[in-house]
Write an enzyme that holds these catalytic residues in place. Structure first.
Site, PDB file in Angstrom:
ATOM      1  CG  ASP A 177      -2.985   4.952  -4.635  1.00 25.76           C
ATOM      2  OD1 ASP A 177      -2.300   4.955  -3.594  1.00 25.76           O
ATOM      3  OD2 ASP A 177      -2.958   5.871  -5.476  1.00 25.76           O
ATOM      4  CG  HIS A 179      -2.308   0.532   0.910  1.00 25.83           C
ATOM      5  ND1 HIS A 179      -2.549   1.483  -0.050  1.00 25.83           N
ATOM      6  CD2 HIS A 179      -3.514   0.231   1.453  1.00 25.83           C
ATOM      7  CE1 HIS A 179      -3.835   1.760  -0.094  1.00 25.83           C
ATOM      8  NE2 HIS A 179      -4.457   1.007   0.808  1.00 25.83           N
TER       9      HIS A 179
END
Length: 429
Positions: free
Chosen positions: A405, A401
């Site tokens: 995204d 992450h």
């Protein structure tokens, strides 16, 4: 009589020290040329150290799990003649370099997946053997893979007759022992399934298992994992696969689902270059790759490895299938080269029929994505108001992450879904 000293060899790649993973001999053993003496572990591979001489082991230079410097004394063997031990060698711990056995790369590595290992044909196995009488503290010759296999089967190696060089125990010997009845290892009769047990065993985390543990811990501590699961209707691609195998299987080889998944990754990544990337979090640099080097996680006797299908973007289905099979065989047999076990830009992990319905694969750092394949099951699905039976499969994928995204990850997996549900689109340019 003289002494032949074998030093910890230079494995290459600037490595200054390695971990002593396992001894295959003990003090007092007679050894022959090319017999494996020890396994050592680098960051990338397990390496066999063979003997360059015949002789008798007179001293060992370390204990399993110990990290030893390249050039330090690994083992001393008493030999006929003068040997190679000089007077100066007896006064210093790390004497001048001498000729030693050439290391033989066995293989490493790190991350999740499957391919079932074939067993030797029954005709090639040794005849069943009666238990061998060895002392309780005697350590018979056997490779790490054979020791793990014996542990999984509940066999005490000291009771098994070895048919390999110098009495080395092979996988076939375990099969032969089982055919004779391995319950004799427990005193002659099988214990009741309801009997109380109080036995326990402590297993040092060393060698390949230590490397895997370190990499998994590092991956979960350094990367911000998140997983995304989507179900895919693979009925059409499975029909295409069956058709191609029926038409071309005899001449080109049989196709599994993996080559189709590799092709889907290649096509989908064209629109998602941020996912075909590696993140150097120390330098704070993301490198996006045009080339697609797909790591295919593979289970072996010495642990989880990730051999790499290089330039997947330039391979046909059959080319990918042949390379996947070749690399899996090399990894499981311990013959994969170091450059075949590194450099992937994205990893594919599959447990096949054992894949369950959902998994949470761990990233293969420094990559930022891993695509996990779950098992295929037939389920009733509603299509245009009608209940029909379809072949369904989940993809359980993980992403870093810090780099990827959530929306991009979801769109990427949806792109793969679209390609597999309409398999003709895999080949439309």
């Amino acid at each position: 009589m003289g002494t032949h000293v074998i030093k910890m060899p230079d494995i290459g790649e600037g490595i200054a020290e390695v971990e002593l993973a396992q001894w295959h001999v003990k003090v007092g053993d007679l050894v022959v040329e090319d017999q494996v003496l020890a396994d050592v572990m680098t960051d990338k591979a397990m390496v066999d150290i063979p003997s360059p001489v015949h002789g008798k082991v007179i001293s060992l230079g370390g204990q399993p799990g110990e990290v030893m410097a390249v050039g330090s004394i690994l083992i001393s063997i008493e030999v006929e003649g003068a040997g190679n031990l000089k007077a100066s060698d007896q006064l210093v711990k790390e004497p001048a370099p001498i000729k030693e056995a050439a290391p033989v790369v066995v293989a490493p590595k790190v991350e999740a997946a499957p391919v079932l290992e074939s067993k030797p044909a029954a005709a090639c196995r040794p005849a069943p053997q009666a238990p061998v009488a060895r002392d309780a503290d005697e350590r018979p010759l056997a490779s790490p893979a054979v020791r793990k296999h014996a542990l999984d089967l509940g066999i005490q190696l000291r009771l098994v007759q070895g048919s390999g060089p110098a009495g080395r125990i092979l996988h076939e010997d375990l099969d032969a022992y089982l055919a004779q009845g391995n319950q004799r290892a427990h005193g002659g009769s099988a214990p009741s399934g309801y009997a109380q047990r109080h036995d326990e065993e402590q297993i040092p985390v060393i060698g390949m298992r230590r490397k895997i543990a370190q990499r998994m811990q590092e991956a979960t501590q350094r990367a911000a994992h998140f997983s995304y699961v989507e179900e895919i209707d693979v009925t059409a691609v499975e029909e295409l696969r069956a058709h191609l195998n029926e038409k071309h299987g005899a001449t080109r080889g049989k196709l599994t689902l993996l080559p189709f998944l590799v092709r889907a990754l290649v096509v989908a990544l064209r629109d998602f270059p941020q996912i075909n990337a590696r993140y150097d979090d120390e330098a704070q640099v993301i490198t996006r790759h045009g080339v697609v080097h797909v790591g295919v996680a593979t289970q072996s006797d010495v642990g989880l490895m990730v051999p790499v299908v290089r330039h997947a973007e330039a391979r046909s289905l059959w080319d990918s299938a042949a390379e996947i099979a070749r690399l899996a065989t090399a990894a499981r047999s311990g013959k994969a080269a170091r450059d075949e076990l590194s450099g992937s830009t994205i990893t594919l992990t599959s447990l096949g029929a054992l894949g369950g319905i959902v998994s949470t694969p761990v990233l293969n750092l420094p990559e930022v994505a891993i695509v996990g394949v779950n098992k295929i099951v037939e389920r009733p699905m509603v299509i245009k108001g009608q209940v029909v039976i379809r072949k369904m499969m989940n993809l359980s994928s993980s992403f870093d992450h810090r780099v990827v995204d959530g929306m991009d990850a979801a769109l990427f997996i949806q792109a793969i879904r679209g390609l597999l549900e309409q398999p003709a689109s895999l080949f439309v340019e």
